[in-house]
Design a protein around this motif. Structure first.
Motif, PDB file in Angstrom:
ATOM      1  N   ASN A  37       0.783  -1.355   0.119  1.00 49.04           N
ATOM      2  CA  ASN A  37      -0.255   0.075   0.035  1.00 49.04           C
ATOM      3  C   ASN A  37       0.902   1.219  -0.094  1.00 49.04           C
ATOM      4  O   ASN A  37       0.702   2.161  -0.677  1.00 49.04           O
ATOM      5  CB  ASN A  37      -1.029   0.010   1.143  1.00 49.04           C
ATOM      6  CG  ASN A  37      -1.954  -1.122   1.166  1.00 49.04           C
ATOM      7  OD1 ASN A  37      -2.393  -1.622   0.102  1.00 49.04           O
ATOM      8  ND2 ASN A  37      -2.510  -1.606   2.187  1.00 49.04           N
ATOM      9  N   GLN A  38       2.102   1.152   0.807  1.00 50.41           N
ATOM     10  CA  GLN A  38       2.806   2.297   0.662  1.00 50.41           C
ATOM     11  C   GLN A  38       3.629   2.652  -0.572  1.00 50.41           C
ATOM     12  O   GLN A  38       3.694   3.698  -0.991  1.00 50.41           O
ATOM     13  CB  GLN A  38       3.695   2.098   2.011  1.00 50.41           C
ATOM     14  CG  GLN A  38       3.256   2.244   3.273  1.00 50.41           C
ATOM     15  CD  GLN A  38       4.363   1.906   4.303  1.00 50.41           C
ATOM     16  OE1 GLN A  38       5.341   1.776   4.161  1.00 50.41           O
ATOM     17  NE2 GLN A  38       3.915   2.194   5.493  1.00 50.41           N
ATOM     18  N   ILE A  39       3.964   1.565  -1.046  1.00 44.66           N
ATOM     19  CA  ILE A  39       4.626   1.541  -2.563  1.00 44.66           C
ATOM     20  C   ILE A  39       3.643   2.105  -3.509  1.00 44.66           C
ATOM     21  O   ILE A  39       3.987   3.125  -4.472  1.00 44.66           O
ATOM     22  CB  ILE A  39       4.953   0.180  -2.911  1.00 44.66           C
ATOM     23  CG1 ILE A  39       6.133  -0.224  -2.085  1.00 44.66           C
ATOM     24  CG2 ILE A  39       5.358   0.260  -4.476  1.00 44.66           C
ATOM     25  CD1 ILE A  39       6.523  -1.704  -2.394  1.00 44.66           C
ATOM     26  N   LEU A  40       2.320   1.879  -3.388  1.00 41.29           N
ATOM     27  CA  LEU A  40       1.390   2.127  -4.271  1.00 41.29           C
ATOM     28  C   LEU A  40       1.038   3.685  -4.173  1.00 41.29           C
ATOM     29  O   LEU A  40       1.160   4.428  -4.941  1.00 41.29           O
ATOM     30  CB  LEU A  40       0.040   1.532  -4.067  1.00 41.29           C
ATOM     31  CG  LEU A  40      -1.109   1.694  -5.007  1.00 41.29           C
ATOM     32  CD1 LEU A  40      -0.836   1.581  -6.498  1.00 41.29           C
ATOM     33  CD2 LEU A  40      -2.284   0.885  -4.603  1.00 41.29           C
ATOM     34  N   GLN A  41       1.108   4.046  -2.728  1.00 44.95           N
ATOM     35  CA  GLN A  41       0.918   5.319  -2.557  1.00 44.95           C
ATOM     36  C   GLN A  41       2.008   6.374  -2.870  1.00 44.95           C
ATOM     37  O   GLN A  41       1.815   7.241  -3.410  1.00 44.95           O
ATOM     38  CB  GLN A  41       0.827   5.655  -0.975  1.00 44.95           C
ATOM     39  CG  GLN A  41       0.380   7.068  -0.513  1.00 44.95           C
ATOM     40  CD  GLN A  41       0.282   7.266   1.150  1.00 44.95           C
ATOM     41  OE1 GLN A  41       0.768   6.244   1.712  1.00 44.95           O
ATOM     42  NE2 GLN A  41       0.125   8.258   1.472  1.00 44.95           N
ATOM     43  N   LEU A  42       3.142   5.861  -2.808  1.00 47.17           N
ATOM     44  CA  LEU A  42       4.294   6.813  -3.335  1.00 47.17           C
ATOM     45  C   LEU A  42       4.202   6.801  -4.924  1.00 47.17           C
ATOM     46  O   LEU A  42       4.627   7.909  -5.373  1.00 47.17           O
ATOM     47  CB  LEU A  42       5.731   5.889  -2.780  1.00 47.17           C
ATOM     48  CG  LEU A  42       6.091   6.299  -1.464  1.00 47.17           C
ATOM     49  CD1 LEU A  42       7.267   5.194  -1.133  1.00 47.17           C
ATOM     50  CD2 LEU A  42       6.498   7.543  -1.075  1.00 47.17           C
ATOM     51  N   THR A  43       4.031   5.584  -5.467  1.00 40.75           N
ATOM     52  CA  THR A  43       4.000   5.687  -6.959  1.00 40.75           C
ATOM     53  C   THR A  43       2.852   6.551  -7.479  1.00 40.75           C
ATOM     54  O   THR A  43       3.147   7.485  -8.359  1.00 40.75           O
ATOM     55  CB  THR A  43       3.903   4.268  -7.469  1.00 40.75           C
ATOM     56  OG1 THR A  43       4.886   3.395  -6.923  1.00 40.75           O
ATOM     57  CG2 THR A  43       3.853   4.296  -9.202  1.00 40.75           C
ATOM     58  N   GLU A  44       1.747   6.607  -7.010  1.00 38.07           N
ATOM     59  CA  GLU A  44       0.808   7.310  -7.495  1.00 38.07           C
ATOM     60  C   GLU A  44       1.010   8.772  -6.943  1.00 38.07           C
ATOM     61  O   GLU A  44       0.635   9.470  -7.838  1.00 38.07           O
ATOM     62  CB  GLU A  44      -0.555   6.744  -6.707  1.00 38.07           C
ATOM     63  CG  GLU A  44      -1.934   7.395  -7.382  1.00 38.07           C
ATOM     64  CD  GLU A  44      -2.211   7.253  -8.737  1.00 38.07           C
ATOM     65  OE1 GLU A  44      -3.017   8.124  -9.200  1.00 38.07           O
ATOM     66  OE2 GLU A  44      -1.647   6.408  -9.228  1.00 38.07           O
ATOM     67  N   SER A  45       1.259   9.019  -5.977  1.00 39.27           N
ATOM     68  CA  SER A  45       1.663  10.509  -5.483  1.00 39.27           C
ATOM     69  C   SER A  45       2.539  11.068  -6.374  1.00 39.27           C
ATOM     70  O   SER A  45       2.369  12.399  -6.964  1.00 39.27           O
ATOM     71  CB  SER A  45       2.283  10.372  -4.044  1.00 39.27           C
ATOM     72  OG  SER A  45       1.252  10.068  -3.032  1.00 39.27           O
TER      73      SER A  45
END
Length: 975
Positions: free
Chosen positions: A511-519
């Motif tokens: 979830n954090q990786i997805l959050q970083l990538t999307e942000s």
């Protein structure tokens, strides 16, 4: 409010519940951590689980009815604001029941939004800490007590299970045979596999052993309440509910050997044996675990990332700092931390003596595995793993929060977002938590706005961030275990013996990786949209100032229009100052635009300066041109005439001076407008230009003075030129008298044509001089001189001059054609035209000199020369025949011995014999013409055959198509 109770009664009832038992667990844990005299047994008084977990009477739908009828209530809240630091005393719980206003219910967190009536602070509390005014206080208090009771029972059972798990089961008897028989019989009836039957038997044995130890441990604790201050404060320990079935198994076991069981029970009951089973049987073990707990707590509060929130940094600095911090943390965890723990354990157990913690006796795996030291080391490793996981999760959460918090305002942006208006000062995505400092500039080569950080291109920024993120995770996968450093007598697989940590596939990590990538994919969209707004400044950034100024000057029809364009550029420069910011914040990026702004303003100032210089230069050039015109007039007026013609030209020119002065005055008035515009821009003029301006204004008066002076001088010049003209007439008359004698002498006695040419040139120059004297006579109002005698002798000499000129030209042309130019460069048509012209002149000379024997002999000689050269012209024409090929030229060379190539000249033909060469050439030309005719006939024959073949193929094709069509009609079905 409930009519049966007033406010004071309700608070009295609520205060009957001990605050220590209902204070939120996070506050309790904080107080516990702040105690310096921490004891693991006393910590059991502090609840561990939140009270709302045990609120079994919670009903959101039922509470919503309360909320619809009443928005007031009492809540258990801190006395001070949440940001105020709490007291460190364990007996100080600053919580009271406060009157609150209920705002709403949060379905996600299942908590209620409330506002403290006394100070206006907002809170979010569980339902167990909130009582509606319309609610029955007795029911609410009972509800809280039930929750407290359920929590205490749960925590007591968990503590009991924890203590139970610390006991080794290797000395506890196994279950009995008849119990296995019953289990096997039941499993056979259900047709269970052999592997599962063995598994069930092992599980039954473990359950039996744990039940036996639990019963004896309970009895042991209850018997020693009188000797332990801690146990005196506890209620009677109840057996956990899940062990009731196991206790019945023991009761039903009738075949137990009494002697064996009594022996085991006596061992378990003895305090000495309990110390052997208990892990913390010596002070050193407690100190070790206390040290381990402090170390692990310290590590769990550390961070892998060095996060600075004060000032933005460029990407290179940020990347270097993060990698340096990760590297230092990696060294600490893999080396320093392990060494400290190993050294503490070794120092504590150095003098412990013989027993379970004597490391010197751990020489074999069998001894090590049955020792308490192995259990303690396993517990230490688990505690280290927990701290590493906490460190990793807190570090990653802080890292992600630090990087993604500025991007929250960008997450809903579309992929095709464009910066809608021309407002470059205000950012709709402003964030106070900006991280990266980048600069915006314009690339002159690529002619586009670019950012200074190359990592922004092609998603490299998010890849670099994820690499740091992964590096932090992978660092925790390489922390060694402490076993090899303590048990040096034993052999371990050191390379693969590592502490466990969190994997990359963990849900929270993903979830954090997805959050970083999307942000960071989203945050680049407005970044480039903003950069595209600076495309309109690319032309200015790449501007060639001198070319631009030249174009502006060329397109300006008047100086007033040029002035307007300067004002426009000044306004544009001011707009650059006001509309372009020094910096702007877009999400996590602090964009420095000051350098670009300064560069654009500097270029614009150069443009304005160049335009002003062009205005001054234009005015100066015009002023210089006017001054040159005035100087030319003055110079012409002050020039002394050398001839009467010069004096006449000056007299004719003087009347045009007023018009010139008027024209120059008009131009000067235009220049004065330029000077007014220059003064309006506060431009300083040079001293030379200032003096030239006032000198040009005085020049009309100076010119008028020069004209008056020149008119006085001309009277004297006319008298001087009259006397000089009279002298020239006398000299010319004497020369004319000698002409008849000179002509007769030359015609009778000349030997070469040069004498005729010299006399001819003398007569022509005398005729030109006579014409000049006649013009001067007209200027001085005198009669013209008689030119009849001069004209008669010129006509008399003309036929001789014509003949000898023609002769000289022919001989020169012949020499050039025969000796200086190769055959390939000779043009037959031009040579024939020249020969025809010479023949015409010869015929004209025969008519003129028909009675002059001497001249007729000369004419005859030149005629023979011309005729002989005509033979060479015929040879040249035959050599230029297009039918001649290389084989023909070889035949000519064989017959004449003359090689015909690009260097062959007519003199080579003359040396062989021109007429004989011409006969050979004509024979070869005839042969070449016949061969060319045969080739043309062969070409015509081949063309006829090809045409017949083509017509035949077309006919065959037409018949084939006709037959195909007939077959189709034959098989076509009728309608």
């Amino acid at each position: 409010m409930n009519s049966n109770y007033n406010a004071e009664n309700i608070l009295t009832l609520l205060n009957q519940i001990e605050k220590q038992r209902i204070v939120p667990t996070n506050v309790c844990q904080k107080i516990l951590r702040q105690q310096s005299n921490f004891n693991q047994f006393e910590s059991s008084d502090i609840p561990y689980f939140p009270l709302e977990w045990f609120d079994i009477e919670a009903d959101v739908d039922y509470d919503s009815q309360y909320f619809r009828h009443c928005r007031e209530g009492l809540a258990f809240l801190p006395v001070v604001a949440p940001t105020t630091s709490s007291s460190t005393s364990s007996s100080s719980y600053d919580f009271e029941w406060h009157k609150v206003s209920i705002k709403a219910h949060n379905n996600e967190s299942n908590k209620w939004h409330i506002e403290d009536v006394s100070n206006g602070d907002n809170y979010e509390v569980p339902r167990i800490y909130l009582m509606f005014i319309v609610e029955d206080p007795q029911n609410f208090i009972q509800r809280m007590r039930n929750a407290i009771q359920h929590r205490e029972e749960c925590e007591r059972n968990l503590r009991f299970e924890t203590i139970l798990n610390e006991f080794p089961m290797n000395r506890v008897p196994h279950s009995f045979v008849h119990l296995y028989d019953k289990i096997e019989k039941l499993l056979n009836m259900s047709k269970t596999k052999t592997e599962l039957m063995e598994f069930y038997q092992r599980e039954a044995c473990i359950v039996f052993q744990k039940t036996l130890v639990a019963l004896q441990l309970k009895k042991f604790i209850n018997e020693r309440k009188s000797s332990s201050e801690y146990l005196k404060q506890q209620k009677e320990i109840e057996l956990p509910r899940k062990l009731h079935v196991e206790r019945n198994l023991l009761k039903n076991n009738n075949n137990v050997s009494v002697s064996n069981n009594n022996e085991i029970y006596n061992k378990i009951k003895s305090e000495r044996n309990l110390k052997q089973l208990w892990l913390y049987c010596c002070p050193q073990s407690i100190k070790i675990m206390e040290f381990i707990n402090n170390e692990c707590e310290s590590v769990s509060r550390m961070s892998f990332f060095h996060i600075q929130t004060s000032i933005p940094t460029n990407w290179e600095t940020f990347h270097a700092e993060i990698n340096s911090k990760i590297h230092s943390m990696s060294n600490f965890l893999k080396s320093i931390w392990i060494d400290r723990i190993v050294c503490e354990i070794q120092s504590q157990l150095a003098n412990v003596g013989k027993g379970w913690y004597d490391m010197r006796d751990m020489t074999s795996w069998s001894i090590y595995k049955m020792s308490k030291l192995s259990r303690m080391i396993e517990l230490i490793k688990q505690r280290m793993e927990v701290s590493v996981m906490k460190l990793l999760r807190s570090s990653l959460a802080a890292f992600v929060n630090h990087l993604c918090r500025p991007c929250e305002c960008l997450l809903n942006i579309s992929n095709d977002y464009e910066w809608m208006d021309d407002d470059l000062l205000n950012s709709p995505f402003h964030s106070e938590n900006f991280i990266f400092k980048i600069s915006l500039n314009i690339d002159n080569e690529r002619k586009m706005p670019i950012y200074s950080t190359f990592e922004l291109q092609n998603g490299r920024l998010e890849r670099e961030i994820l690499e740091m993120y992964y590096k932090c995770i992978l660092t925790t996968h390489d922390i060694p275990q402490i076993d090899p450093y303590l048990m040096k007598e034993l052999k371990f697989d050191v390379e693969n013996l590592k502490l466990s940590s969190i994997g990359i596939l963990d849900v929270e990590i993903q979830n954090q990786i997805l959050q970083l990538t999307e942000s960071y994919r989203k945050c680049l969209i407005p970044l480039y949209a903003y950069a595209r707004k600076y495309e309109k400044f690319v032309e200015l950034k790449c501007l060639d100032v001198q070319s631009f100024v030249g174009d502006v000057a060329a397109s300006s029809s008047s100086v007033t229009e040029f002035e307007h364009k300067i004002h426009h550029e000044i306004r544009f420069c001011e707009e650059l100052r006001l509309k372009i910011p020094n910096y702007i914040i877009i999400g996590p990026f602090f964009i420095d635009i000051e350098d670009l702004k300064t560069s654009l303003i500097k270029i614009q100032m150069e443009v304005i300066k160049a335009l002003k210089e062009n205005l001054v230069m234009t005015a100066n050039n015009k002023l210089v041109n006017i001054q040159k015109s005035y100087d030319a007039i003055v110079e012409h007026l002050t020039t002394k005439p050398l001839t009467i013609e010069h004096l006449d030209d000056i007299n004719k020119w003087i009347p045009s001076i007023p018009n010139q002065i008027q024209k120059l005055s008009n131009e000067m008035r235009t220049i004065l407008v330029n000077f007014r515009i220059i003064e309006s821009f506060w431009i300083d003029l040079s001293d030379e230009m200032f003096k030239a301006k006032w000198k040009a204004l005085r020049m009309p008066q100076i010119v008028n003075l020069k004209i008056n002076e020149m008119k006085k001088q001309h009277a004297f010049d006319v008298e001087r030129f009259t006397k000089l003209h009279a002298s020239n007439l006398t000299v010319f008359a004497e020369k004319v008298k000698a002409i008849p004698h000179d002509v007769d002498e030359c015609l009778n006695n000349y030997k070469t044509g040069d004498e005729i040419f010299n006399l001819w040139d003398n007569l022509i120059s005398m005729r030109e001089h006579a014409e000049l004297l006649n013009k001067r006579c007209l200027l001085l109002n005198q009669p013209e001189i008689d030119m009849e005698l001069l004209t008669v002798h010129i006509e008399r000499l003309y036929p001789h001059q014509n003949f000898w000129t023609m002769t000289l030209n022919f001989l020169s042309s012949k020499q050039m054609w025969t000796e200086q130019m190769p055959l390939s460069m000779l043009d037959v048509q031009s040579i024939e035209a020249e020969i025809e012209r010479y023949d015409a002149i010869v015929q004209e000379c025969r008519d003129d000199f028909s009675n002059d024997t001497k001249m007729m002999n000369n004419i005859h000689k030149i005629t023979i020369e011309i005729q002989e050269f005509e033979v060479l012209v015929d040879i040249l024409k035959d050599l230029k025949n297009s039918n001649l090929k290389d084989v023909h030229f070889e035949k000519i060379s064989t017959a004449t011995g003359i090689v015909i190539d690009d260097s062959t000249q007519l003199k080579d033909v003359i040396s062989y014999n021109a007429r004989r060469f011409l006969n050979i050439l004509k024979d070869v030309n005839s042969e070449a013409s016949r061969e060319a005719a045969r080739e043309r006939q062969e070409i015509i024959r081949q063309e006829i055959e090809e045409e017949k073949k083509r017509l035949h193929e077309e006919e065959v094709k037409r018949h084939r198509e006709l037959r195909r069509k007939n077959r189709q009609d034959l098989f076509k079905l009728p309608d």
